[in-house]
Design a protein around this motif. Structure first.
Motif, PDB file in Angstrom:
ATOM      1  N   ARG A  26      53.386  44.449  30.063  1.00 43.77           N
ATOM      2  CA  ARG A  26      53.161  45.172  31.037  1.00 43.77           C
ATOM      3  C   ARG A  26      51.598  45.339  31.124  1.00 43.77           C
ATOM      4  O   ARG A  26      50.818  46.307  30.889  1.00 43.77           O
ATOM      5  CB  ARG A  26      52.924  46.388  30.936  1.00 43.77           C
ATOM      6  N   THR A  28      48.763  44.939  33.610  1.00 46.99           N
ATOM      7  CA  THR A  28      47.959  45.080  34.795  1.00 46.99           C
ATOM      8  C   THR A  28      47.895  47.119  34.109  1.00 46.99           C
ATOM      9  O   THR A  28      47.707  47.402  34.882  1.00 46.99           O
ATOM     10  CB  THR A  28      49.668  45.101  35.980  1.00 46.99           C
ATOM     11  N   ALA A  31      45.012  46.023  32.524  1.00 52.99           N
ATOM     12  CA  ALA A  31      44.223  45.398  32.767  1.00 52.99           C
ATOM     13  C   ALA A  31      42.661  46.088  33.943  1.00 52.99           C
ATOM     14  O   ALA A  31      41.391  45.125  33.236  1.00 52.99           O
ATOM     15  CB  ALA A  31      44.833  44.541  33.925  1.00 52.99           C
ATOM     16  N   GLU A  62      44.274  40.038  33.545  1.00 45.78           N
ATOM     17  CA  GLU A  62      45.810  40.220  33.008  1.00 45.78           C
ATOM     18  C   GLU A  62      46.380  39.163  31.859  1.00 45.78           C
ATOM     19  O   GLU A  62      46.970  38.879  30.720  1.00 45.78           O
ATOM     20  CB  GLU A  62      47.009  40.119  34.305  1.00 45.78           C
TER      21      GLU A  62
END
Length: 169
Positions: A26, A28, A31, A62
């Motif tokens: 994950r 994101t 990020a 990312e």
């Protein structure tokens, strides 16, 4: 490797491995915090590398988060198993730099939030320090430089003894 060292390494590496798996699966989630790291590091790396390689440097946060996660998982696994433990510790310390930068408070951060986030920042700094220390750990054995010097002294003493025997005979 002793049982104590195995457990200690496994416990230390588990924090990095869990964090790395989260970052790979994950990216994101992390990020937005990694944006300041990416915006500062990507241009520098692109300038340092030769022109033909600089286009391969990722610019998306990312991608940097995933790379950091892969380094944490690989380094943690290497360190925990003892296979390439020093190289693994170096990977962990390198990946930990991004963790420290992402935990740094911004310029406009209120004091209450900085105080609240300070333990997380200190934990990340401590993990990087421990990884650097682990990269230099020789498991109680002397360094190669010391072994070489010690072996040279042994050879010199043995040569001197043999020379005395030859001269006295």
């Amino acid at each position: 490797m002793s049982l104590l060292r195995f457990f200690a390494r496994s416990l230390f590496a588990s924090a990095f491995i869990a964090d790395g798996v989260h970052k790979v699966t994950r990216p994101t989630d992390v990020a937005p915090e990694a944006e300041k790291f990416t915006s500062a590091v990507a241009p520098v790396v692109q300038r340092v590398l030769p022109a033909r390689y600089s286009s391969y440097v990722p610019e998306l946060p990312e991608t940097w988060v995933r790379l950091c996660g892969v380094a944490e998982v690989a380094g943690g696994t290497m360190f925990a198993t003892g296979i390439g433990r020093r190289a693994g510790a170096l990977l962990l310390s390198g990946a930990g730099v991004m963790n420290v930068v992402t935990a740094l408070p911004g310029k406009g951060t209120p004091k209450e939030e900085r105080v609240h986030d300070r333990p997380d920042l200190l934990r990340r700094v401590a993990l990087v320090g421990a990884a650097l220390l682990a990269a230099r750990d020789l498991q109680g054995q002397p360094s190669l430089k010391w072994r070489r010097k010690h072996a040279a002294k042994k050879v010199a003493r043995a040569t001197a003894r043999a020379k005395k025997r030859v001269v006295s005979s």
